[in-house]
Design a protein around this motif. Structure first.
Motif, PDB file in Angstrom:
ATOM      1  N   ILE A   1      16.560  18.316  37.537  1.00  0.00           N
ATOM      2  CA  ILE A   1      16.140  17.272  38.262  1.00  0.00           C
ATOM      3  C   ILE A   1      16.579  17.197  39.907  1.00  0.00           C
ATOM      4  O   ILE A   1      17.763  17.843  40.074  1.00  0.00           O
ATOM      5  CB  ILE A   1      16.528  15.735  37.473  1.00  0.00           C
ATOM      6  N   ASP A   2      15.471  16.411  40.579  1.00  0.00           N
ATOM      7  CA  ASP A   2      16.790  16.591  41.579  1.00  0.00           C
ATOM      8  C   ASP A   2      16.356  15.125  42.301  1.00  0.00           C
ATOM      9  O   ASP A   2      15.064  14.300  42.057  1.00  0.00           O
ATOM     10  CB  ASP A   2      15.918  16.824  42.706  1.00  0.00           C
ATOM     11  N   PRO A   3      17.519  13.757  42.132  1.00  0.00           N
ATOM     12  CA  PRO A   3      17.362  12.663  41.634  1.00  0.00           C
ATOM     13  C   PRO A   3      16.742  12.246  43.358  1.00  0.00           C
ATOM     14  O   PRO A   3      16.328  11.517  43.520  1.00  0.00           O
ATOM     15  CB  PRO A   3      19.089  12.175  42.084  1.00  0.00           C
ATOM     16  N   ILE A   4      17.389  12.754  44.376  1.00  0.00           N
ATOM     17  CA  ILE A   4      16.681  12.171  45.737  1.00  0.00           C
ATOM     18  C   ILE A   4      16.556  13.659  46.266  1.00  0.00           C
ATOM     19  O   ILE A   4      17.843  14.453  47.367  1.00  0.00           O
ATOM     20  CB  ILE A   4      17.976  10.885  46.138  1.00  0.00           C
ATOM     21  N   ASP A   5      15.213  13.725  46.618  1.00  0.00           N
ATOM     22  CA  ASP A   5      14.836  14.597  47.665  1.00  0.00           C
ATOM     23  C   ASP A   5      14.229  14.780  48.918  1.00  0.00           C
ATOM     24  O   ASP A   5      13.564  13.524  48.930  1.00  0.00           O
ATOM     25  CB  ASP A   5      13.922  16.284  47.159  1.00  0.00           C
ATOM     26  N   GLY A   6      15.333  15.064  49.960  1.00  0.00           N
ATOM     27  CA  GLY A   6      15.547  14.597  51.277  1.00  0.00           C
ATOM     28  C   GLY A   6      16.847  13.189  51.518  1.00  0.00           C
ATOM     29  O   GLY A   6      16.232  12.338  52.280  1.00  0.00           O
TER      30      GLY A   6
ATOM     31  N   TRP B   1      15.787  22.858  41.219  1.00  0.00           N
ATOM     32  CA  TRP B   1      15.328  21.386  40.852  1.00  0.00           C
ATOM     33  C   TRP B   1      14.595  20.818  42.733  1.00  0.00           C
ATOM     34  O   TRP B   1      13.709  19.379  42.546  1.00  0.00           O
ATOM     35  CB  TRP B   1      16.776  20.323  41.223  1.00  0.00           C
ATOM     36  N   ASP B   2      14.757  21.594  43.826  1.00  0.00           N
ATOM     37  CA  ASP B   2      13.513  21.237  44.807  1.00  0.00           C
ATOM     38  C   ASP B   2      12.370  21.986  44.270  1.00  0.00           C
ATOM     39  O   ASP B   2      11.456  21.168  45.230  1.00  0.00           O
ATOM     40  CB  ASP B   2      14.220  22.344  46.090  1.00  0.00           C
ATOM     41  N   ILE B   3      12.154  22.803  43.406  1.00  0.00           N
ATOM     42  CA  ILE B   3      10.645  23.101  43.336  1.00  0.00           C
ATOM     43  C   ILE B   3      10.075  23.368  41.625  1.00  0.00           C
ATOM     44  O   ILE B   3       8.863  23.412  41.885  1.00  0.00           O
ATOM     45  CB  ILE B   3      10.907  24.555  44.069  1.00  0.00           C
TER      46      ILE B   3
END
Ligand code: 2AM
Ligand code: CA
Ligand code: CA
Ligand code: CA
Length: 268
Positions: free
Chosen positions: A88-93, A216-218
Motif C-alpha cells: 500500500i501507498d496511502p498517498i502516491d504523489g 508500494w509505488d508499483i
C-alpha cells in the motif's frame, strides 16, 4: 488464490480505498504539517501516515494473518513474499498533494505468494478508480480497458519520465537520454508513479520510466498493466524485485524491449 477469496478481498479493498479517499478529502484543507524524509523534496504529511494506519487497522481486524508492506512504516517488516501481502501507498504523489491538492492517488496491491492478484489505483480528486483482478481484465471505473495497441512505433510514442533523466545521474548517460527523447513523440511528467502506471494501462502513455521506485509505488500498477498486455521490468528489461527499490520501466510490450536496448546502451 481462488476466485471467491479474490472477489471478497477486492470488494473490501475497494470499499476501504473509497473510505480512505473521503477521509483525505475531509481533512486536506486543514493546515497540515509537512515533514521531509530522505531529502528536502521528499515530503510526508500527517494524512500519508493516518491513511496508512486506516488501512492497516481494517486489514488486521479482518485478516489478522495477512501482512502489510507500506511506505510510511506502520506495516510489517517482510523478509519474503510468502503469504498474502497488501502492498500500500496511502498517498502516491505527496508533492502534488501538498502543492496542487490534486494529481495524487491511493495505490493498493494484493499479492499471494509473490503473485499480483488485485490492483487498485484511485485518483482521489479525479474520482477515478482503476482496478484489475488477475485474469479478469483491467477497468477504469466500471469500463473495461482495451488491450494495448499492437501497431505502436517508438517514434510515435509518448513516454512518462521526469527531468532527472536529462540531468547527470548515476544510472544512464544523460546525453544518451537527450538523444533518445529526440527520437520519440513526447514526454510527460505527472508526479505520481501509480497514476503513470494507470495511464500506461489506459494507453494514454506508451511507457513510463523511473530511476527508483519502491514496491508500494508499483504493486497495484503491475497488476493493472498486465491485464491489458503491458509489461513491467527494470529499465534494462530484467524482472523487478518486490522486496527492494528498482529502476522501473512499464510499457506497451511492442516498445518495451526497444527501450530496454537503448537503456542498456546508455548504462553507466
Ligand atoms: P510518493 O509521492 O508516494 O513519495 C514522484 O515522481 C513519484 O516518485 C511519486 O510516485 C513518488 O511517490 C515516487 N517516489 C519514490 N521515491 C521517492 C522519493 N525518495 N522522493 C520523492 N518521490 C519518490
Ligand atoms: Ca513518499
Ligand atoms: Ca509512492
Ligand atoms: Ca506515498
Amino acid at each position: 488464490m481462488d476466485k471467491t477469496l479474490r472477489d471478497e478481498l477486492f470488494q473490501k479493498a475497494k470499499q476501504w480505498v473509497y473510505e480512505a479517499g473521503e477521509l483525505i478529502k475531509e481533512r486536506m484543507n486543514e493546515p497540515l504539517s509537512i515533514d521531509t524524509k530522505s531529502n528536502a523534496n521528499d515530503l510526508v504529511t500527517i494524512l500519508d501516515k493516518e491513511t496508512e494506519k486506516f488501512f492497516i487497522k481494517k486489514i488486521k481486524a479482518n485478516y489478522p494473518e495477512h501482512l502489510v508492506l507500506s511506505e510510511e512504516g506502520f506495516g510489517d517488516k517482510l523478509k519474503s513474499l510468502d503469504g498474502i501481502i497488501w502492498i500500500i501507498d496511502p498517498i502516491d504523489g505527496t508533492m502534488n498533494f501538498v502543492h496542487q491538492k490534486r494529481n495524487f492517488a491511493i495505490s493498493l496491491g494484493i499479492y499471494c505468494e509473490g503473485i499480483g492478484e488485485i490492483g487498485i489505483i484511485y485518483d482521489v480528486m479525479g474520482n477515478c478508480l482503476y482496478h484489475a483482478k488477475k485474469g479478469e481484465g483491467a477497468y477504469k471505473n466500471e469500463k473495461q480497458l482495451a488491450p494495448l495497441k499492437e501497431k505502436l512505433v517508438l517514434k510515435e510514442s509518448i513516454i512518462g519520465m521526469n527531468h532527472y533523466w536529462l540531468c547527470e545521474n548515476r544510472l544512464i548517460d544523460h546525453q544518451d537520454m537527450q538523444q533518445f527523447i529526440r527520437t520519440i513523440r513526447g514526454v510527460r511528467t505527472y508526479g505520481s508513479a501509480a497514476l503513470e502506471f494507470a495511464y500506461v494501462a489506459e494507453g494514454i502513455l506508451d511507457a513510463y520510466l523511473t530511476m527508483k521506485l519502491s514496491p508500494w509505488d508499483i504493486a497495484a500498477g503491475i497488476v493493472i498493466v498486465q491485464e491489458v498486455g503491458g509489461v513491467t521490468t527494470d529499465i534494462f528489461g530484467q524482472p523487478v524485485n518486490m522486496l527492494t527499490d528498482n529502476p522501473v520501466m512499464v510499457a506497451n510490450s511492442v516498445i518495451s524491449e526497444q527501450i530496454a536496448t537503448v537503456m542498456r546502451k546508455g548504462k553507466k
